[in-house]
Design a protein around this motif. Structure first.
Motif, PDB file in Angstrom:
ATOM      1  N   ASP A   1     -35.288  27.537 -86.694  1.00  0.00           N
ATOM      2  CA  ASP A   1     -34.533  27.076 -85.529  1.00  0.00           C
ATOM      3  C   ASP A   1     -33.410  26.118 -85.912  1.00  0.00           C
ATOM      4  N   ASN A   2     -33.533  25.516 -87.109  1.00  0.00           N
ATOM      5  CA  ASN A   2     -32.601  24.447 -87.467  1.00  0.00           C
ATOM      6  C   ASN A   2     -31.935  24.623 -88.823  1.00  0.00           C
ATOM      7  N   VAL A   3     -31.918  25.836 -89.327  1.00  0.00           N
ATOM      8  CA  VAL A   3     -31.214  26.081 -90.584  1.00  0.00           C
ATOM      9  C   VAL A   3     -30.662  27.503 -90.552  1.00  0.00           C
ATOM     10  N   ALA A   4     -29.456  27.682 -91.048  1.00  0.00           N
ATOM     11  CA  ALA A   4     -28.802  28.992 -91.013  1.00  0.00           C
ATOM     12  C   ALA A   4     -29.400  29.924 -92.052  1.00  0.00           C
ATOM     13  N   HIS A   5     -29.395  31.221 -91.734  1.00  0.00           N
ATOM     14  CA  HIS A   5     -29.983  32.217 -92.624  1.00  0.00           C
ATOM     15  C   HIS A   5     -29.017  32.707 -93.699  1.00  0.00           C
ATOM     16  N   ALA A   6     -27.730  32.441 -93.559  1.00  0.00           N
ATOM     17  CA  ALA A   6     -26.727  33.067 -94.420  1.00  0.00           C
ATOM     18  C   ALA A   6     -26.892  32.712 -95.894  1.00  0.00           C
ATOM     19  N   LYS A   7     -27.451  31.552 -96.198  1.00  0.00           N
ATOM     20  CA  LYS A   7     -27.521  31.098 -97.585  1.00  0.00           C
ATOM     21  C   LYS A   7     -28.928  31.134 -98.168  1.00  0.00           C
ATOM     22  N   ILE A   8     -29.812  31.921 -97.592  1.00  0.00           N
ATOM     23  CA  ILE A   8     -31.186  31.941 -98.088  1.00  0.00           C
ATOM     24  C   ILE A   8     -31.242  32.407 -99.536  1.00  0.00           C
ATOM     25  N   GLY A   9     -30.407  33.369 -99.923  1.00  0.00           N
ATOM     26  CA  GLY A   9     -30.392  33.831-101.313  1.00  0.00           C
ATOM     27  C   GLY A   9     -29.994  32.724-102.264  1.00  0.00           C
ATOM     28  N   GLU A  10     -28.962  31.974-101.895  1.00  0.00           N
ATOM     29  CA  GLU A  10     -28.519  30.857-102.729  1.00  0.00           C
ATOM     30  C   GLU A  10     -29.568  29.746-102.770  1.00  0.00           C
ATOM     31  N   MET A  11     -30.264  29.544-101.660  1.00  0.00           N
ATOM     32  CA  MET A  11     -31.318  28.540-101.629  1.00  0.00           C
ATOM     33  C   MET A  11     -32.431  28.885-102.617  1.00  0.00           C
ATOM     34  N   LEU A  12     -32.852  30.149-102.632  1.00  0.00           N
ATOM     35  CA  LEU A  12     -33.898  30.571-103.549  1.00  0.00           C
ATOM     36  C   LEU A  12     -33.428  30.486-105.002  1.00  0.00           C
ATOM     37  N   ALA A  13     -32.152  30.768-105.219  1.00  0.00           N
ATOM     38  CA  ALA A  13     -31.607  30.650-106.571  1.00  0.00           C
ATOM     39  C   ALA A  13     -31.656  29.203-107.040  1.00  0.00           C
ATOM     40  N   GLU A  14     -31.285  28.297-106.176  1.00  0.00           N
ATOM     41  CA  GLU A  14     -31.332  26.872-106.506  1.00  0.00           C
ATOM     42  C   GLU A  14     -32.769  26.422-106.736  1.00  0.00           C
ATOM     43  N   LEU A  15     -33.675  26.897-105.906  1.00  0.00           N
ATOM     44  CA  LEU A  15     -35.073  26.498-106.010  1.00  0.00           C
ATOM     45  C   LEU A  15     -35.704  27.001-107.300  1.00  0.00           C
ATOM     46  N   SER A  16     -35.195  28.113-107.833  1.00  0.00           N
ATOM     47  CA  SER A  16     -35.759  28.672-109.063  1.00  0.00           C
ATOM     48  C   SER A  16     -35.551  27.746-110.259  1.00  0.00           C
ATOM     49  N   LYS A  17     -34.654  26.760-110.126  1.00  0.00           N
ATOM     50  CA  LYS A  17     -34.460  25.776-111.193  1.00  0.00           C
ATOM     51  C   LYS A  17     -35.690  24.892-111.359  1.00  0.00           C
ATOM     52  N   TYR A  18     -36.487  24.791-110.300  1.00  0.00           N
ATOM     53  CA  TYR A  18     -37.617  23.872-110.310  1.00  0.00           C
ATOM     54  C   TYR A  18     -38.967  24.568-110.410  1.00  0.00           C
ATOM     55  N   GLY A  19     -39.010  25.885-110.262  1.00  0.00           N
ATOM     56  CA  GLY A  19     -40.254  26.613-110.323  1.00  0.00           C
ATOM     57  C   GLY A  19     -40.183  27.897-109.521  1.00  0.00           C
ATOM     58  N   THR A  20     -41.342  28.398-109.119  1.00  0.00           N
ATOM     59  CA  THR A  20     -41.427  29.656-108.383  1.00  0.00           C
ATOM     60  C   THR A  20     -41.931  29.405-106.964  1.00  0.00           C
ATOM     61  N   ALA A  21     -41.192  29.927-105.979  1.00  0.00           N
ATOM     62  CA  ALA A  21     -41.605  29.794-104.581  1.00  0.00           C
ATOM     63  C   ALA A  21     -42.663  30.843-104.275  1.00  0.00           C
ATOM     64  N   ASN A  22     -43.911  30.552-104.624  1.00  0.00           N
ATOM     65  CA  ASN A  22     -44.998  31.501-104.407  1.00  0.00           C
ATOM     66  C   ASN A  22     -45.292  31.703-102.930  1.00  0.00           C
ATOM     67  N   ILE A  23     -45.137  30.634-102.151  1.00  0.00           N
ATOM     68  CA  ILE A  23     -45.373  30.688-100.705  1.00  0.00           C
ATOM     69  C   ILE A  23     -44.029  30.557-100.012  1.00  0.00           C
ATOM     70  N   ARG A  24     -43.695  31.539 -99.163  1.00  0.00           N
ATOM     71  CA  ARG A  24     -42.412  31.539 -98.448  1.00  0.00           C
ATOM     72  C   ARG A  24     -42.689  31.833 -96.973  1.00  0.00           C
ATOM     73  N   ARG A  25     -42.444  30.853 -96.123  1.00  0.00           N
ATOM     74  CA  ARG A  25     -42.715  31.029 -94.701  1.00  0.00           C
ATOM     75  C   ARG A  25     -41.536  30.514 -93.872  1.00  0.00           C
ATOM     76  N   ALA A  26     -41.254  31.213 -92.801  1.00  0.00           N
ATOM     77  CA  ALA A  26     -40.200  30.806 -91.870  1.00  0.00           C
ATOM     78  C   ALA A  26     -40.794  30.729 -90.478  1.00  0.00           C
TER      79      ALA A  26
END
Length: 274
Positions: free
Chosen positions: A23-48
């Motif tokens: 409800d409070n974050v745009a969907h357009a950059k989800i790919g870039e968000m996951l790419a950035e997050l991969s610097k810190y580990g693996t997002a095993n759990i992904r929920r929206a």
């Protein structure tokens, strides 16, 4: 990027729970968000979280499928109350005590999550945040690391650079790069926004200060972001897939190790390690 404190050194096996306030974050950059997050580990759990019957969330639906994000349905039980926030907080606390996680990532621009962030950090977990620039400072400052979504680099493919450039001197081209240089790169791959976003994010997450990333590390980082199999794109492995897009330079060092760099990165060194 705003940092409340520096994050610990990332390792690929670190487990992260990504919780998205749709409800409070745009969907357009989800790919870039996951790419950035991969610097810190693996997002095993992904929920929206959100009311998926609402027209305002229609844009999210394709993204959920593309990036294997589990939608959590939450109806609005009464006007003016945000049931989505409560559902997210409940899940976060349940995950805290039932799963062996190394970190959490909250994607929202809502400062109401500040107490949750503080509680997660008090329990020894790092919390990475994504949100728009309108995000109130208490939420930003509470996170271990917070990145404004507007700061995430656009990943639109540059088809004009499709032909693979000749590798720089002192570095031998890999077999896949040599083959790619003899023909025009597959423009359909270069136009695949999701694929390009993942591959570029993988290079950025694993590259050294010279701008070059070990090919093996970049391939592993790509798989941490999305379930990508090069064979599904007509390539036998990640080196061939990177080469086929025409958007990366690939070289092989004297010891036989392959490196990859984003062609858009004009600040990179001419050769790895130079």
């Amino acid at each position: 990027m705003s940092r409340a404190s520096e994050p610990a050194v990332a390792t690929p096996d670190r487990k992260i729970a990504l919780l998205i306030d749709a409800d409070n974050v745009a969907h357009a950059k989800i790919g870039e968000m996951l790419a950035e997050l991969s610097k810190y580990g693996t997002a095993n759990i992904r929920r929206a979280y959100g009311n998926w019957a609402s027209d305002s969330l229609k844009g999210w639906k394709d993204k959920l499928h593309d990036f294997a994000i589990r939608p959590i349905q939450q109806f609005s039980y009464s006007s003016g109350k945000n049931a989505t926030d409560i559902a997210l907080v409940i899940d976060a606390m349940e995950l805290l005590y039932t799963q062996k996680l190394d970190a959490f990532c909250l994607a929202s621009s809502d400062a109401d999550f500040t107490p949750l962030v503080m509680q997660l950090r008090a329990n020894g977990h790092e919390v990475y945040g994504f949100g728009e620039r309108k995000t109130p400072s208490p939420f930003v400052n509470a996170c271990t690391t917070f990145l404004y979504i507007e700061s995430l680099e656009e990943e639109a493919p540059d088809v004009s650079r499709a032909p693979v450039e000749k590798p720089p001197a002192k570095a031998k081209p890999s077999a896949t790069a040599k083959a790619a240089s003899e023909k025009i790169a597959d423009k359909s791959l270069a136009m695949d926004t999701k694929l390009v976003t993942v591959l570029r994010g993988a290079v950025e997450a694993t590259m050294a200060e010279d701008g070059w990333a070990p090919m093996s590390a970049a391939g592993s980082a790509a798989k941490r972001q999305a379930p990508i199999d090069p064979r599904n794109y007509g390539a036998k492995n990640f080196p061939a897939l990177f080469a086929a897009t025409g958007l990366f330079d690939i070289v092989k060092s004297e010891n036989g190790q392959s490196f990859v760099a984003d062609k858009r990165n004009k600040d990179r060194a001419k050769t790895p390690g130079s």
